[in-house]
Motif scaffolding. Structure first.
Motif, short mmCIF file in Angstrom:
data_model
loop_
_atom_site.label_atom_id
_atom_site.label_comp_id
_atom_site.label_asym_id
_atom_site.label_seq_id
_atom_site.Cartn_x
_atom_site.Cartn_y
_atom_site.Cartn_z
N PHE A 41 0.85 -1.20 0.00
CA PHE A 41 0.00 0.00 0.00
C PHE A 41 0.89 1.25 0.00
CE2 PHE A 41 -2.28 -3.39 2.26
CZ PHE A 41 -3.35 -3.55 1.40
N PRO A 42 1.60 1.47 -1.10
CA PRO A 42 2.57 2.58 -1.11
C PRO A 42 1.93 3.95 -0.98
CG PRO A 42 2.34 1.59 -3.29
CD PRO A 42 1.60 0.70 -2.34
N ALA A 43 0.63 4.05 -1.26
CA ALA A 43 -0.01 5.37 -1.14
C ALA A 43 -0.48 5.65 0.27
CB ALA A 43 -1.19 5.45 -2.11
N HIS A 44 -0.25 4.72 1.21
CA HIS A 44 -0.65 4.94 2.61
C HIS A 44 0.57 5.15 3.48
CE1 HIS A 44 -5.05 3.85 2.91
NE2 HIS A 44 -4.78 3.73 1.63
N GLY A 45 0.43 6.03 4.45
CA GLY A 45 1.47 6.22 5.45
C GLY A 45 2.59 7.13 4.95
N ASP A 46 3.31 7.66 5.91
CA ASP A 46 4.44 8.55 5.63
C ASP A 46 5.53 8.20 6.63
OD1 ASP A 46 6.24 10.65 5.37
OD2 ASP A 46 4.68 12.13 4.93
N THR A 47 6.67 7.73 6.13
CA THR A 47 7.71 7.25 7.04
C THR A 47 8.60 8.37 7.56
OG1 THR A 47 9.12 6.80 5.13
CG2 THR A 47 7.81 4.97 5.98
N ARG A 48 8.31 9.61 7.20
CA ARG A 48 9.20 10.71 7.61
C ARG A 48 8.89 11.23 9.02
NH1 ARG A 48 8.10 14.45 2.51
NH2 ARG A 48 6.01 13.66 3.01
N TYR A 49 7.83 10.72 9.62
CA TYR A 49 7.52 11.11 11.00
C TYR A 49 6.76 9.97 11.65
CZ TYR A 49 2.71 11.82 9.45
OH TYR A 49 1.45 11.60 8.96
N ARG A 50 6.64 10.04 12.97
CA ARG A 50 5.85 9.06 13.71
C ARG A 50 4.84 9.79 14.57
NH1 ARG A 50 8.20 3.98 13.71
NH2 ARG A 50 6.64 3.38 15.23
N VAL A 51 3.69 9.19 14.73
CA VAL A 51 2.67 9.75 15.63
C VAL A 51 2.73 8.96 16.94
CG1 VAL A 51 0.22 10.26 15.94
CG2 VAL A 51 1.21 10.24 13.64
N GLY B 21 11.23 12.64 11.79
CA GLY B 21 12.35 11.70 11.70
C GLY B 21 13.67 12.43 11.54
N GLY B 22 14.57 11.83 10.78
CA GLY B 22 15.94 12.34 10.69
C GLY B 22 16.12 13.56 9.79
N ALA B 23 15.05 14.00 9.15
CA ALA B 23 15.18 15.17 8.27
C ALA B 23 14.10 16.19 8.63
CB ALA B 23 15.03 14.75 6.81
N ALA B 24 14.38 17.46 8.38
CA ALA B 24 13.37 18.49 8.62
C ALA B 24 12.16 18.25 7.71
CB ALA B 24 13.97 19.87 8.34
N LEU B 25 10.98 18.61 8.20
CA LEU B 25 9.75 18.41 7.44
C LEU B 25 9.25 19.75 6.92
CD1 LEU B 25 7.66 15.98 9.70
CD2 LEU B 25 8.88 15.41 7.59
N ARG B 26 9.45 19.97 5.63
CA ARG B 26 8.82 21.14 5.01
C ARG B 26 7.39 20.82 4.66
NH1 ARG B 26 12.97 24.23 4.71
NH2 ARG B 26 14.98 23.27 4.26
N PRO C 19 3.62 23.06 6.76
CA PRO C 19 3.55 23.95 7.94
C PRO C 19 4.06 25.34 7.61
CG PRO C 19 4.80 21.92 8.40
CD PRO C 19 4.57 21.97 6.93
N ALA C 20 3.58 26.33 8.33
CA ALA C 20 4.06 27.70 8.14
C ALA C 20 5.56 27.77 8.38
CB ALA C 20 3.31 28.65 9.09
N LYS C 21 6.02 26.95 9.32
CA LYS C 21 7.46 26.88 9.59
C LYS C 21 7.85 25.40 9.59
CE LYS C 21 10.62 28.34 13.34
NZ LYS C 21 11.03 27.03 13.83
N ALA C 22 8.91 25.07 8.87
CA ALA C 22 9.30 23.66 8.76
C ALA C 22 9.55 23.07 10.15
CB ALA C 22 10.56 23.53 7.90
N VAL C 23 9.19 21.79 10.32
CA VAL C 23 9.46 21.10 11.58
C VAL C 23 10.90 20.60 11.52
CG1 VAL C 23 8.80 19.16 13.05
CG2 VAL C 23 7.04 20.37 11.71
N GLU C 24 11.67 20.89 12.55
CA GLU C 24 13.09 20.49 12.54
C GLU C 24 13.22 18.97 12.71
OE1 GLU C 24 15.38 22.64 15.39
OE2 GLU C 24 14.52 24.56 14.75
N ALA C 25 14.32 18.46 12.21
CA ALA C 25 14.60 17.02 12.33
C ALA C 25 14.54 16.61 13.80
CB ALA C 25 15.98 16.71 11.76
N GLY C 26 13.81 15.53 14.07
CA GLY C 26 13.73 15.00 15.43
C GLY C 26 12.84 15.79 16.37
#
Ligand SMILES: [Zn+2]
Length: 484
Positions: free
Chosen positions: A49-59, A86-91, A125-132
């Motif tokens: 199901f590649p169209a589900h989920g986003d591995t760049r963050y965890r809830v 996760g390990g990279a900033a989230l724009r 987001p209005a301001k990118a979320v920093e890595a971690g």
């Protein structure tokens, strides 16, 4: 689409069609319309199901406040997610959410830009979320929830004749709340549901409060244990609570796990028979699998016929057709209860590993049969083996593909693979291995490779050939003779 019905077959039953506890479709409906699978979320996206989920963050926590009107099938919701990048900033990042109207999306208290198409809510987001960094997302939405179409019929929130239920396995959760829809991203939940006071609202977890207003009642539930998105369940209907009493014995006293049924009033008598041995089953499973992993166990019997029952966190949903006052569906009672250990406490890393849920739940049916005076697990294994030997052998248990992930052969072969482990390890080591498996990975995430590494600790003999033949090769291995 016609879904094969196998909910009422006896334990040795026909072994074709879809296995139990994929999402339980109502018998009358037949929705279609495949979900889009085009956009991959990233290199670790679920292969099925590649169209589900986003591995760049965890809830790590969802707080859902829902208002539902059964008469108009109208849902108004606010979802507040606490997450960590996760390990990279989230724009930007993505949530899964079906076709609701969005009023507002807020990240860390500031309005965010977003697009919402084909079940994906892409948030900038209005301001990118920093890595971690920890961050919160708030989504305000309204609409008429409906099941998401799939090859297995509709998944997720389903309007009933008089109420609603949720059965999301595998990818129906976005039909009712915005989520990071992958089984390995487990979170705690607080869910508040407001509905007309004539209805009982049952949600996965512990009831914290129930507040009745002029015509509506608000039910607040807390599920503290880490929970996969597809295992969050809501049932709204005219149910009466029934406590199942029992548990422990004078020889093995223990704190009984609270067990409650929510049942249409007219089915209480049948429920008492059909679920009459569930407390004994719970005791037995605690002996063989280890302590029950949640605070309580709830069974909802919908006032509708369902193809198959389905598990949720600390909860299972059955159809009225699974009652009958003769315990004819008892193997399904065992199957759904066993999922609390296999699938719910121990969740799969991705859907390729579905046999770790269904194979162990199938084997639990056989263990209960053996324990309760029915055919032994070895007899069930021989029957299943003989049946599978007559069918196509194009299914690889450890990676069946999306099309075959709920094929009944996966269930049978999964049970056989567990039985092969029992024979390879021997009785004592096999049950120590099982209890160790549920203890080490309690509330965690598992894969076939982790099972192989775990089981290898319980024997000096090489297990790899056994697992390779049963799990990684499509050809059906012979059934081993038990050790002398
Ligand atoms: Zn199952």
């Amino acid at each position: 689409m016609t879904v094969p019905v196998n909910g009422l077959v006896p334990a040795n039953g026909p072994v074709t069609g879809r296995g139990s506890c994929a999402a339980p479709r109502r018998r009358t409906r037949g929705s279609e319309g495949l979900l889009t699978q085009k956009r991959a979320a990233g290199p670790e996206a679920d292969p099925y199901f590649p169209a589900h989920g986003d591995t760049r963050y965890r809830v790590h926590r969802y707080e859902l406040a829902l208002d539902y009107r059964p008469a108009s099938n109208r849902l108004r919701g606010t979802a507040r997610l606490s997450a960590v990048a996760g390990g990279a900033a989230l724009r930007e990042f993505a949530l899964d959410l079906a076709g609701f109207r969005l009023q507002r999306v807020v990240v860390d208290g500031r309005a965010a830009h977003y697009t919402h198409r084909a079940g994906r809510l892409r948030v900038r987001p209005a301001k990118a979320v920093e890595a971690g960094a920890a961050f919160t997302v708030e989504v305000h939405y309204t609409g008429n929830p409906q099941p998401l179409g799939s090859q297995w019929g509709g998944l997720g929130w389903e309007e009933l004749t008089d109420g609603a239920l949720v059965a999301s396995q595998p990818i129906g959760a976005p039909s009712w709340y915005p989520c990071n829809d992958r089984p390995a991203d487990k979170a705690s939940y607080q869910i508040s549901v407001t509905a007309p006071s004539v209805y009982t609202v049952v949600v996965s977890g512990r009831l914290l409060s129930r507040t009745t207003g002029a015509s509506s009642t608000t039910w607040v539930y807390e599920q503290a244990a880490p929970t996969s998105t597809y295992l969050v369940s809501v049932s709204i209907g005219r149910y009466e609570p029934v406590q199942l009493l029992g548990g422990g014995s004078v020889f093995a006293p223990r704190r009984p796990v609270p067990q409650t049924g929510y049942v249409p009033a007219g089915l209480r008598r049948e429920f008492a028979v059909d679920f009459g041995r569930q407390t004994r089953m719970m005791d037995f499973f605690e002996d063989v699998f280890g302590p029950y992993p949640f605070d309580e166990y709830t069974v909802v019997v919908a006032d509708e016929e369902l193809d198959v029952p389905v598990e949720a966190q600390g909860l299972a949903t059955f159809g009225s057709n699974h009652l009958g006052g003769q315990r004819r569906s008892e193997r399904l009672v065992a199957h759904e209860l066993a999922h609390q250990w296999f699938g719910n406490s121990l969740s799969i890393g991705d859907w390729r590993h579905i046999w770790l849920n269904e194979g162990f739940a199938k084997y639990a049916e056989w263990l209960w049969s053996e324990h309760s005076g029915g055919p032994s697990a070895a007899t069930h294994a021989a029957t299943a083996h003989a049946h599978l030997a007559r069918l196509r052998q194009d299914l690889t248990l450890g990676d069946p593909g999306r099309r075959l992930m709920f094929d009944d052969r996966l269930y049978q072969r999964g049970g056989l693979a567990v039985h092969a482990l029992r024979q390879a390890l021997g009785e004592g080591a096999f049950f120590r291995m099982l209890r160790g498996w549920t203890a080490v990975h309690r509330h965690g995430v598992v894969t076939t490779a982790r099972l192989a590494a775990h089981a290898a600790q319980y024997t000096s003999r090489p297990l790899a050939p056994v697992l390779d033949a049963w799990v990684h090769q499509p050809a059906l291995p012979p059934l081993a003779e038990p050790d002398a």
